[in-house]
Design a protein around this motif. Sequence first.
Motif, PDB file in Angstrom:
ATOM      1  N   SER A 230       0.827  -1.208   0.000  1.00 35.96           N
ATOM      2  CA  SER A 230       0.000   0.000   0.000  1.00 35.96           C
ATOM      3  C   SER A 230       0.860   1.257   0.000  1.00 35.96           C
ATOM      4  O   SER A 230       0.598   2.214  -0.747  1.00 35.96           O
ATOM      5  CB  SER A 230      -0.932  -0.003   1.228  1.00 35.96           C
ATOM      6  OG  SER A 230      -1.777   1.131   1.226  1.00 35.96           O
ATOM      7  N   ASN A 231       1.912   1.266   0.815  1.00 32.14           N
ATOM      8  CA  ASN A 231       2.804   2.428   0.866  1.00 32.14           C
ATOM      9  C   ASN A 231       3.598   2.592  -0.422  1.00 32.14           C
ATOM     10  O   ASN A 231       3.914   3.715  -0.826  1.00 32.14           O
ATOM     11  CB  ASN A 231       3.754   2.312   2.057  1.00 32.14           C
ATOM     12  CG  ASN A 231       3.072   2.609   3.374  1.00 32.14           C
ATOM     13  OD1 ASN A 231       1.969   3.126   3.404  1.00 32.14           O
ATOM     14  ND2 ASN A 231       3.728   2.272   4.473  1.00 32.14           N
ATOM     15  N   THR A 232       3.929   1.472  -1.068  1.00 28.54           N
ATOM     16  CA  THR A 232       4.622   1.545  -2.351  1.00 28.54           C
ATOM     17  C   THR A 232       3.739   2.213  -3.399  1.00 28.54           C
ATOM     18  O   THR A 232       4.191   3.076  -4.165  1.00 28.54           O
ATOM     19  CB  THR A 232       5.014   0.140  -2.836  1.00 28.54           C
ATOM     20  OG1 THR A 232       5.883  -0.474  -1.876  1.00 28.54           O
ATOM     21  CG2 THR A 232       5.726   0.201  -4.173  1.00 28.54           C
ATOM     22  N   ILE A 233       2.462   1.843  -3.403  1.00 28.92           N
ATOM     23  CA  ILE A 233       1.510   2.457  -4.339  1.00 28.92           C
ATOM     24  C   ILE A 233       1.332   3.936  -4.010  1.00 28.92           C
ATOM     25  O   ILE A 233       1.256   4.779  -4.913  1.00 28.92           O
ATOM     26  CB  ILE A 233       0.163   1.712  -4.292  1.00 28.92           C
ATOM     27  CG1 ILE A 233       0.344   0.273  -4.775  1.00 28.92           C
ATOM     28  CG2 ILE A 233      -0.882   2.436  -5.142  1.00 28.92           C
ATOM     29  CD1 ILE A 233      -0.896  -0.590  -4.611  1.00 28.92           C
ATOM     30  N   THR A 234       1.277   4.262  -2.715  1.00 30.38           N
ATOM     31  CA  THR A 234       1.141   5.663  -2.316  1.00 30.38           C
ATOM     32  C   THR A 234       2.321   6.495  -2.802  1.00 30.38           C
ATOM     33  O   THR A 234       2.150   7.621  -3.287  1.00 30.38           O
ATOM     34  CB  THR A 234       1.036   5.771  -0.783  1.00 30.38           C
ATOM     35  OG1 THR A 234      -0.119   5.070  -0.329  1.00 30.38           O
ATOM     36  CG2 THR A 234       0.922   7.231  -0.348  1.00 30.38           C
ATOM     37  N   LEU A 235       3.525   5.932  -2.691  1.00 31.50           N
ATOM     38  CA  LEU A 235       4.718   6.640  -3.150  1.00 31.50           C
ATOM     39  C   LEU A 235       4.657   6.874  -4.665  1.00 31.50           C
ATOM     40  O   LEU A 235       4.999   7.965  -5.149  1.00 31.50           O
ATOM     41  CB  LEU A 235       5.966   5.843  -2.784  1.00 31.50           C
ATOM     42  CG  LEU A 235       7.311   6.499  -3.110  1.00 31.50           C
ATOM     43  CD1 LEU A 235       7.464   7.830  -2.386  1.00 31.50           C
ATOM     44  CD2 LEU A 235       8.462   5.560  -2.746  1.00 31.50           C
ATOM     45  N   ALA A 236       4.202   5.856  -5.392  1.00 32.87           N
ATOM     46  CA  ALA A 236       4.067   6.003  -6.850  1.00 32.87           C
ATOM     47  C   ALA A 236       3.038   7.083  -7.179  1.00 32.87           C
ATOM     48  O   ALA A 236       3.239   7.898  -8.090  1.00 32.87           O
ATOM     49  CB  ALA A 236       3.671   4.674  -7.471  1.00 32.87           C
ATOM     50  N   GLN A 237       1.943   7.115  -6.424  1.00 33.64           N
ATOM     51  CA  GLN A 237       0.909   8.121  -6.665  1.00 33.64           C
ATOM     52  C   GLN A 237       1.400   9.523  -6.318  1.00 33.64           C
ATOM     53  O   GLN A 237       0.990  10.503  -6.949  1.00 33.64           O
ATOM     54  CB  GLN A 237      -0.344   7.786  -5.860  1.00 33.64           C
ATOM     55  CG  GLN A 237      -1.088   6.574  -6.395  1.00 33.64           C
ATOM     56  CD  GLN A 237      -2.314   6.233  -5.570  1.00 33.64           C
ATOM     57  OE1 GLN A 237      -2.423   6.597  -4.398  1.00 33.64           O
ATOM     58  NE2 GLN A 237      -3.251   5.511  -6.175  1.00 33.64           N
ATOM     59  N   THR A 238       2.277   9.622  -5.332  1.00 33.52           N
ATOM     60  CA  THR A 238       2.844  10.919  -4.982  1.00 33.52           C
ATOM     61  C   THR A 238       3.586  11.517  -6.173  1.00 33.52           C
ATOM     62  O   THR A 238       3.427  12.698  -6.502  1.00 33.52           O
ATOM     63  CB  THR A 238       3.797  10.793  -3.773  1.00 33.52           C
ATOM     64  OG1 THR A 238       3.053  10.377  -2.626  1.00 33.52           O
ATOM     65  CG2 THR A 238       4.481  12.129  -3.476  1.00 33.52           C
ATOM     66  N   PHE A 239       4.388  10.678  -6.843  1.00 31.02           N
ATOM     67  CA  PHE A 239       5.129  11.163  -8.004  1.00 31.02           C
ATOM     68  C   PHE A 239       4.226  11.330  -9.231  1.00 31.02           C
ATOM     69  O   PHE A 239       4.540  12.108 -10.129  1.00 31.02           O
ATOM     70  CB  PHE A 239       6.285  10.223  -8.322  1.00 31.02           C
ATOM     71  CG  PHE A 239       7.483  10.457  -7.453  1.00 31.02           C
ATOM     72  CD1 PHE A 239       8.446  11.376  -7.813  1.00 31.02           C
ATOM     73  CD2 PHE A 239       7.634   9.772  -6.251  1.00 31.02           C
ATOM     74  CE1 PHE A 239       9.553  11.605  -7.013  1.00 31.02           C
ATOM     75  CE2 PHE A 239       8.736  10.000  -5.441  1.00 31.02           C
ATOM     76  CZ  PHE A 239       9.699  10.924  -5.822  1.00 31.02           C
ATOM     77  N   LEU A 240       3.097  10.615  -9.231  1.00 30.72           N
ATOM     78  CA  LEU A 240       2.161  10.751 -10.342  1.00 30.72           C
ATOM     79  C   LEU A 240       1.357  12.042 -10.235  1.00 30.72           C
ATOM     80  O   LEU A 240       1.201  12.779 -11.218  1.00 30.72           O
ATOM     81  CB  LEU A 240       1.211   9.545 -10.376  1.00 30.72           C
ATOM     82  CG  LEU A 240       0.104   9.573 -11.435  1.00 30.72           C
ATOM     83  CD1 LEU A 240       0.704   9.551 -12.839  1.00 30.72           C
ATOM     84  CD2 LEU A 240      -0.856   8.398 -11.240  1.00 30.72           C
TER      85      LEU A 240
END
Length: 277
Positions: A230-240
């Motif tokens: 979940s945190n990995t996806i959140t990090l990706a969304q932050t950069f998105l």
Amino acid sequence: MEKKYSKWLKIAIMLSVILFLTACGSSGAETSGDGFWSTYIIANLSRVLLWLSGLFGNNYAMGIIVFTIIIRLLLFPLNKMQANSTRKMQEIQPELDAIKEKYPNKDRASMEAMQAEQQALMEARGVNQFAGCLPMLIQLPVMIALYNSITSTQEIQQGNFFWTNLGQVDPYFILPVIAAALTFANSYFTMKANPVKNSATTAMTYVMPAMILFISVGLPSAVTLYWVISNTITLAQTFLFNNPYKIIAEREAKVEAEKERQRELRRALKRATKKKK
């Protein structure tokens, strides 16, 4: 003010996770009861996890990973709203601080006037108060249900993920450390684009990862794995959605454009003055 309250709300949510999971851990055997939570939530979630795992040859770790991705896809609209709210909040933070400086006195009347003016500014700029906490509020019952499903489903408890048993704590604390590191990365890159840095935002960058580490070292590896993905996806969304380097570049470009506009105005004024002479 929204930013301050939002951070304290997030801390309260994390503390709630501790209390709920501790309570669940002390009564794991009760999850097989006949209550609504056990019958309709826990039982069906267990079926979903087992079904997803069956698609990968009864690989229960893959089942949890796919389940996490599905949950995050469902939360995508809320996460996008959270990202937009964070971006807007960062942009108006200097104005909020300027309003705060207008009211140095801490009496009740001054504080109410300051809060009213800040609230009016946020409404005018379309900043949704507490919007940043919605995804976390929704994920709280998901985590509790996941914990109960794991403790009541023998197949998942006996599953493995590389070095660890999904039903037990990570013996080497690798997953908790990764979860905490990803939380730190999310906080760091989110705050990096903030034009205003203060002790509160800096403290939260370190407090949240510490809380995640403290909580996850006592959780089954399956729950911690959910947190890592979940945190990995959140990090990706932050950069998105809120790429800090892109935001900083855009902000610097605006400042440079304004400086150039001011220089052009001064040059035009000089030319007009020379013509008059």
